[in-house]
Design a protein around this motif. Structure first.
Motif, short mmCIF file in Angstrom:
data_model
loop_
_atom_site.label_atom_id
_atom_site.label_comp_id
_atom_site.label_asym_id
_atom_site.label_seq_id
_atom_site.Cartn_x
_atom_site.Cartn_y
_atom_site.Cartn_z
N VAL A 108 -10.21 52.66 32.53
CA VAL A 108 -11.11 52.06 33.51
C VAL A 108 -11.97 50.97 32.86
CG1 VAL A 108 -13.00 52.50 35.10
CG2 VAL A 108 -11.13 54.13 34.92
N GLN A 109 -12.48 51.26 31.67
CA GLN A 109 -13.35 50.29 30.99
C GLN A 109 -12.60 49.02 30.62
OE1 GLN A 109 -14.70 52.67 27.71
NE2 GLN A 109 -16.34 53.64 28.88
N THR A 110 -11.29 49.17 30.34
CA THR A 110 -10.51 48.01 29.93
C THR A 110 -10.15 47.12 31.12
OG1 THR A 110 -9.53 49.36 28.21
CG2 THR A 110 -8.43 47.30 28.66
N SER A 111 -10.11 47.70 32.32
CA SER A 111 -9.47 46.99 33.43
C SER A 111 -10.08 45.62 33.72
CB SER A 111 -9.50 47.87 34.69
OG SER A 111 -10.82 48.26 34.96
N VAL A 112 -11.41 45.50 33.67
CA VAL A 112 -12.03 44.22 34.02
C VAL A 112 -11.59 43.11 33.05
CG1 VAL A 112 -14.22 42.99 34.12
CG2 VAL A 112 -14.02 45.22 35.17
N VAL A 113 -11.71 43.40 31.75
CA VAL A 113 -11.30 42.40 30.75
C VAL A 113 -9.79 42.16 30.82
CG1 VAL A 113 -11.06 42.01 28.27
CG2 VAL A 113 -13.23 42.79 29.20
N ALA A 114 -9.02 43.24 30.99
CA ALA A 114 -7.56 43.11 30.96
C ALA A 114 -7.06 42.27 32.14
CB ALA A 114 -6.91 44.49 30.97
N ILE A 115 -7.64 42.47 33.31
CA ILE A 115 -7.20 41.70 34.48
C ILE A 115 -7.44 40.21 34.24
CG2 ILE A 115 -7.83 41.15 36.87
CD1 ILE A 115 -8.18 44.20 37.27
N MET A 116 -8.60 39.89 33.69
CA MET A 116 -8.86 38.48 33.43
C MET A 116 -8.02 37.94 32.26
SD MET A 116 -12.72 37.64 34.46
CE MET A 116 -13.63 38.64 33.33
N ALA A 117 -7.70 38.84 31.31
CA ALA A 117 -6.88 38.40 30.18
C ALA A 117 -5.48 37.98 30.63
CB ALA A 117 -6.80 39.50 29.12
N THR A 118 -4.97 38.60 31.71
CA THR A 118 -3.64 38.19 32.19
C THR A 118 -3.68 36.73 32.67
OG1 THR A 118 -4.02 38.91 34.47
CG2 THR A 118 -3.09 40.52 32.97
N GLY A 119 -4.78 36.36 33.34
CA GLY A 119 -4.91 34.98 33.79
C GLY A 119 -5.18 34.04 32.62
N MET A 120 -6.02 34.54 31.68
CA MET A 120 -6.35 33.71 30.52
C MET A 120 -5.09 33.39 29.72
SD MET A 120 -8.86 32.16 29.12
CE MET A 120 -10.42 32.88 29.61
N THR A 121 -4.13 34.34 29.72
CA THR A 121 -2.87 34.09 29.02
C THR A 121 -2.23 32.82 29.56
OG1 THR A 121 -2.55 36.45 28.73
CG2 THR A 121 -0.60 35.06 28.52
N PHE A 122 -2.18 32.69 30.87
CA PHE A 122 -1.58 31.50 31.47
C PHE A 122 -2.38 30.25 31.10
CE2 PHE A 122 1.85 32.22 34.59
CZ PHE A 122 2.08 33.53 34.26
N VAL A 123 -3.71 30.37 31.17
CA VAL A 123 -4.54 29.21 30.86
C VAL A 123 -4.29 28.74 29.43
CG1 VAL A 123 -6.91 28.43 30.57
CG2 VAL A 123 -6.32 29.84 32.52
N ILE A 124 -4.27 29.70 28.50
CA ILE A 124 -4.09 29.33 27.09
C ILE A 124 -2.66 28.85 26.85
CG2 ILE A 124 -4.26 30.14 24.71
CD1 ILE A 124 -6.43 32.03 25.53
N VAL A 125 -1.71 29.46 27.55
CA VAL A 125 -0.31 29.04 27.37
C VAL A 125 -0.14 27.56 27.75
CG1 VAL A 125 1.92 29.23 28.55
CG2 VAL A 125 0.94 31.22 27.43
N THR A 126 -0.89 27.08 28.75
CA THR A 126 -0.79 25.66 29.11
C THR A 126 -1.67 24.80 28.18
OG1 THR A 126 -2.61 25.78 30.69
CG2 THR A 126 -0.40 26.11 31.56
N ARG A 127 -2.13 25.41 27.12
CA ARG A 127 -2.91 24.73 26.09
C ARG A 127 -4.28 24.31 26.62
NH1 ARG A 127 0.04 20.45 22.10
NH2 ARG A 127 -1.34 20.76 20.35
N ASN A 128 -4.86 25.18 27.43
CA ASN A 128 -6.21 24.95 27.92
C ASN A 128 -7.03 26.18 27.59
OD1 ASN A 128 -6.27 22.32 29.32
ND2 ASN A 128 -4.57 23.22 30.48
N ILE A 129 -8.26 26.19 28.06
CA ILE A 129 -9.13 27.34 27.83
C ILE A 129 -10.01 27.48 29.07
CG2 ILE A 129 -11.08 26.11 26.77
CD1 ILE A 129 -9.61 29.35 25.34
N ASP A 130 -10.50 28.68 29.31
CA ASP A 130 -11.47 28.85 30.38
C ASP A 130 -12.66 29.66 29.87
OD1 ASP A 130 -12.95 29.19 32.61
OD2 ASP A 130 -11.29 29.71 33.93
N LEU A 131 -13.73 28.95 29.57
CA LEU A 131 -14.94 29.61 29.07
C LEU A 131 -15.81 30.11 30.21
CD1 LEU A 131 -15.90 27.02 26.33
CD2 LEU A 131 -14.77 29.20 26.00
N SER A 132 -15.43 29.80 31.44
CA SER A 132 -16.33 30.10 32.57
C SER A 132 -16.03 31.44 33.23
CB SER A 132 -16.24 28.98 33.61
OG SER A 132 -15.01 29.06 34.29
#
Lengths: 346, 268, 391
Positions: free
Chosen positions: C43-67
């Motif tokens: 349960v504690q991991t879910s919030v970070v993990a859900i956003m990490a799945t999207g962050m994977t795509f962001v970083i894969v396109t060679r970008n970042i999302d600090l927001s």
């Protein structure tokens, strides 16, 4: 809806304050805000302005918008404008010192408002942060004089969190020494973030197999996280502390899942500052100001004149106080309260 | 001529920040024909071809394909017109495998809500087939392109151009990274495609590479045409002179980029 | 049996996770590997993990999302505002409507970032650093810094608290249906590929199904073994975990099976090449950010339901955990490489360290040191690993 119009009124008063006000014959008090964007300063200002208006005095303000250099420039401008007393909410209590010295050299009394400026000639006016910790600990000890306690502390990088802890320890430590209270877990909460508090509380509960009797949480946000963690293991209802008088926290007190919050009515502090300013401007020696104490609890330990205000302990029994003060509507306070309603909700 | 040209460019120009990369080029291409586009590095040949490929948008001029004026505002539009390009850089995504690169941007897929779902099994299958025709020894179909040799990467780039029934093929320095054996293979391939009726633009800075393959040529210098004509009208040395000095031989009609000769034969 | 590099990376991450788990289990005197702690961890991991799945795509396109942390804060406030202040009364559809409002707000936030990054060509670091400030400021402005509470009971289900799990029998059902669906997809894939020139061996597909059966069975059994307070009734799979699993499956599918996913990877591996072959690179990057925004909204639902309150500080500093999770999971900051599943395991690694250190009574400063070390060492090991794989 009612709140929004109130906010609008306060905001428009604040705007007037920002306009240049022609110097009048009476007393002129200047206030240099560190960051007026933060919600509470509007409340402080309403108290300050109300009290000064009654005296026929004038208030001029400047907002440094979280900038050291802006605040230095603001203070120079206020000095040049010619004010009788200068009150400062320091953005940086060290970097502000040169500006403070400039004002003192001009013979203008300086009041450090809420945030301490450690200088022997500065007058300090604030809620007593150590008293906050005492109120929290007393509130818990009253209902749970012995047993297993957990400490959910504030942000480790915030001096304020350390003050609060000092107050808590003052009350708790003797009981720990007597063996009445055992501290079974304690954690800091980075940035006072409620979710961090919840995770820490969950993990402590795992570590002690739910064997917890009371939780000393340092503010209402972290208390919210703690109560959520307690609820998920069926412990909702054990004593929990807080501070600030958040609407959510007051509602929790009404519902019985939080015990106490240390409430600071910022308008009181504003009124106090107005009184101190008037006394200082009248030529009262700082040591002679009404209710004056010597304050030496800062990091450097230097003594300075101060008037400190005690926060009010709000519990189930005196919830009416916050309603009467117009701090919270009865509707917000009593939302979801069903059985066993406190007096304020009846 | 009753039949319109496969490609007909008129007065095509492109500048980048005030520098004329390509200036007023007229050029045609017919089916079953190989036209060599020659010139030094920086002469504007790649820029000219990228406009045809839809990668750059021209500033001025008109391009007709099959007699129709076309905008060529994107690579996808060029693809739809049957224009395929083998870039000098190969234009491969190094982190993807052969099949992904072959179909990149044109995946076999069906629509599913907001997404298009790829038929990977079919794409892999077709990739294996087309690559096997080009290079029977190529078996590294599942590894990212970055771990392939220059020849293997080139194979993928060529296979991509062939996969989609090109009518017009642009080959930008196709043999630059290849050994002699593979170079001969590309030459064979070029002849075969020509006999199948494709029109081919062959870009090179090396006259020897293309002299035997091309039917016609154009030489560019400083973004302008030095001259153009049939390969049969000129010798290699004369073309070399055009590429290096911008000197146009007498039998070729000089373009605006040719150096003028005075009556003593000296360049001005 | 041949393993791809991504498979090998996931196995080594799982090994790291196992080492951490066993280490803390011993150090805490047998507290770490209990159903209760594993339930909490998930349960504690879910919030970070859900956003990490999207962050994977962001970083894969060679970008970042600090927001993302600030976005989560703002979306949480919007949900709270809609549910508690704007919608009248206590109607049953208030909370679903507020979630819809949150998702729309997330998509808008993503579109804002995406417009600046993809179309205005402002570096993503700058755009999202700006977003970090803008959205946090707006989160404050929505309710002038006030905490909004309480939410409706139906909404609290997403928090995974006492009413936030689906119960024992439903958990077995979910597990069974999940395994059955997986088996069916394997059979269909096999039959389809049988007509082509290349196919996976049957033995391998059977092994995959058995592995999923085993993992699913163990997961459901553990979740059912954590009882509701003062009872023998198992809790079952917590709702946030269900949401996380659904998101991971969806994101893995988008990454592997859709053109959008493939183009995202292609852009990270070669921006110019992607443009030349006709990929609409701007549109792809734009929608990567929109997806990130929507996932931040999903995470915001769980985060606010967990606290039963909307506060403007929710999600502060979370962007760091999210990026760290992706990076520990082997998502390369130079673009083009990384998988959703690995990023989620990265999030689990971080949360395990965090929780484990509390269980053994370590201070928050020690936790920061430990997570920082793991981050650095993980990236170092991953680089070595990538170099060897290349040679």
């Amino acid at each position: 809806m009612k709140r929004r119009t109130l906010m609008g009124a306060v905001a428009s008063i604040a705007m007037l304050g920002a306009l240049p006000v022609a110097a009048q014959d009476g007393l002129t008090v200047a206030m240099s805000w560190a960051n007026y964007q933060e919600e509470r300063w509007k409340i402080d200002e309403s108290g300050l302005r109300e009290a000064l208006d009654e005296m026929g005095a004038t208030l001029v303000t400047a907002d440094a918008q979280s900038s050291n250099s802006q605040q230095a420039a603001d203070i120079e401008g206020l000095i040049a404008r010619g004010v009788d007393v200068l009150a400062i909410v320091a953005w940086d209590s060290e970097a502000i010192l040169p500006s403070v010295q400039k004002a003192l050299a001009e013979g203008i009394p300086v009041i450090a408002y809420e945030r301490q400026i450690e200088h022997p000639d500065v007058f300090y006016v604030a809620f007593n942060p150590i008293e906050v910790g005492r109120i929290q600990a007393r509130g818990l000890v009253e209902v749970q004089p012995e047993g297993k306690y957990v400490l959910i502390k504030g942000s480790p990088t915030d001096q304020y969190a350390h003050y609060v802890l000092t107050g808590q320890k003052e009350i708790i430590d003797p009981l720990v020494a007597e063996g009445k209270i055992e501290i079974v877990g304690e954690q800091w909460t980075e940035g006072w973030v409620p979710d961090v508090a919840r995770k820490n509380m969950e993990n402590i509960l795992t570590a002690v197999s739910d064997d917890v009797d009371a939780v000393l949480a340092s503010n209402d946000g972290t208390a919210g996280g703690v109560v959520a963690a307690l609820a998920s293991v069926g412990l909702e209802g054990i004593p929990v502390s807080g501070q600030d008088g958040d609407i959510a926290a007051l509602n929790r007190i009404a519902r019985g899942s939080q015990t106490v919050t240390a409430w600071k009515d910022a308008r009181d502090l504003g009124r106090l500052a107005a009184r101190v300013a008037a006394e200082l401007a009248d030529g009262t020696a700082p040591a002679e100001v009404t209710d004056r104490v010597l304050w030496d609890q800062g990091p450097k330990g230097e003594a300075q004149n101060a008037v400190v205000l005690a926060p009010v302990a709000i519990t189930r029994d005196n919830l009416q106080v916050v309603v009467d003060a117009g701090w919270i509507s009865r509707e917000d306070l009593c939302a979801g309260v069903t059985e066993d309603a406190p007096d304020a909700c009846k | 001529m009753t039949q319109p040209h496969l490609v007909n460019m008129q007065g095509v120009s492109k500048s980048f920040g005030g520098i004329h990369a390509v200036k007023g080029i007229d050029l045609t291409l017919d089916a079953g024909e190989v036209v060599a586009v020659l010139g030094h590095n920086g002469a504007g040949k790649s820029t000219l071809m990228k406009m045809l490929a839809g990668a750059y948008q021209r500033d001025l001029g008109d391009i007709q394909v099959h007699g129709q004026s076309v905008a060529l505002s994107s690579p996808a539009e060029a693809h739809d017109l049957g224009i395929e390009t083998i870039y000098q850089t190969l234009a491969l995504a190094d982190n993807l495998d052969a099949s992904a690169n072959l179909f990149l941007g044109r995946e076999i897929a069906w629509r599913f809500g907001p997404f298009r779902v790829m038929d990977q099994a079919r794409m892999r299958d077709q990739t294996a087939q087309v690559i096997a025709r080009l290079n029977p020894h190529f078996d590294a179909l599942d590894v990212p392109c970055r771990s392939l040799s220059g020849g293997q990467r080139q194979t993928i780039a060529i296979a991509r151009a062939l996969q989609f029934d090109a009518r017009i093929l642009i080959m930008d320095e196709p043999t630059a990274a290849l050994g002699p054996h593979e170079t001969a293979m590309v030459a064979d391939l070029t002849r075969r495609l020509k006999s199948q009726g494709l029109g081919i633009f062959l870009i090179s800075h090396d006259v020897h590479d293309v002299f035997d393959l091309a039917d016609r040529f154009i030489v560019m210098k400083g973004g302008q045409e030095v001259g153009s004509g049939r390969i049969s009208e000129v010798t290699k040395d004369e073309v070399l002179g055009m590429v290096i000095m911008g000197r146009c031989p007498a039998q070729i009609r000089p373009g605006p980029g040719a150096s003028m000769l005075d009556e003593h034969g000296a360049q001005t | 049996m041949k393993l791809g590099t991504e498979g090998a990376r996931i196995l080594s991450l799982l090994a790291l996770l196992a080492v951490i788990a066993v280490g803390f289990h011993i150090a805490s005197g047998g507290l770490f590997l209990t159903p209760r702690n594993i339930y909490n961890l998930v349960v504690q991991t879910s919030v970070v993990a859900i956003m990490a799945t999207g962050m994977t795509f962001v970083i894969v396109t060679r970008n970042i999302d600090l927001s993302v942390g600030s976005s989560l804060g703002l979306i949480g406030m919007v949900i709270a505002l809609v549910q508690i202040k704007w919608l009248p009364g206590d109607a049953a559809w208030n909370w679903p409507l507020s979630i819809l409002a949150g998702l729309a707000c997330g998509a808008l936030i993503g579109a804002w970032n995406g417009l600046w990054v993809a179309y205005a060509r402002v570096p993503s670091f700058v755009v999202t650093l700006g977003g970090l400030l803008i959205f946090r400021g707006m989160a404050f402005e929505t309710a002038q810094g006030r905490t909004l509470a309480p939410f409706q009971d139906g909404y609290l289900v997403f928090g995974g608290g006492i009413q936030g799990a689906i119960g024992e029998s439903a958990s077995w059902m979910v597990g069974l249906v999940g395994v059955a669906l997986y088996a069916v997809t394997q059979v269909v894939a096999h039959l389809r590929a049988a007509r082509m020139s290349r196919n996976e061996p049957v033995r391998r597909r059977v092994l995959k199904v058995l592995a999923v059966l085993l993992v699913m069975g163990a997961f459901v059994w553990i979740m059912n073994a954590y009882n509701l307070p003062r009872s023998d009734i198992g809790r079952g799979i917590p709702v946030p975990a269900l949401v996380l699993i659904a998101i991971v499956l969806m994101m893995e599918w988008i990454g592997r099976a859709t053109t959008f996913g493939r183009h995202s990877y292609a852009i990270g591996g070669g921006m110019e090449a992607s443009r030349l072959v006709g990929i609409n690179t701007r549109k792809t990057v734009f929608f990567v950010y929109v997806l990130m925004g929507v996932l931040a909204a999903v995470a915001a639902v769980i985060a606010t339901a967990r606290l039963n309150a909307g506060t403007s500080s929710t999600g502060e500093l979370l962007e760091l955990s999210v990026i760290a999770a992706a990076v520990i999971g082997g998502v390369s900051l130079s673009g083009g490489r990384g998988s959703v599943a690995a990023a989620v395991i990265g999030a689990l690694v971080i949360q395990s360290l965090d929780s484990g250190m509390v269980l053994v009574g370590a201070s928050s400063s020690m936790r920061m040191i430990a997570i920082g070390l793991i981050l650095t060492i993980a990236v170092f090991a991953d680089n070595q690993f990538a170099r060897e794989a290349k040679e």
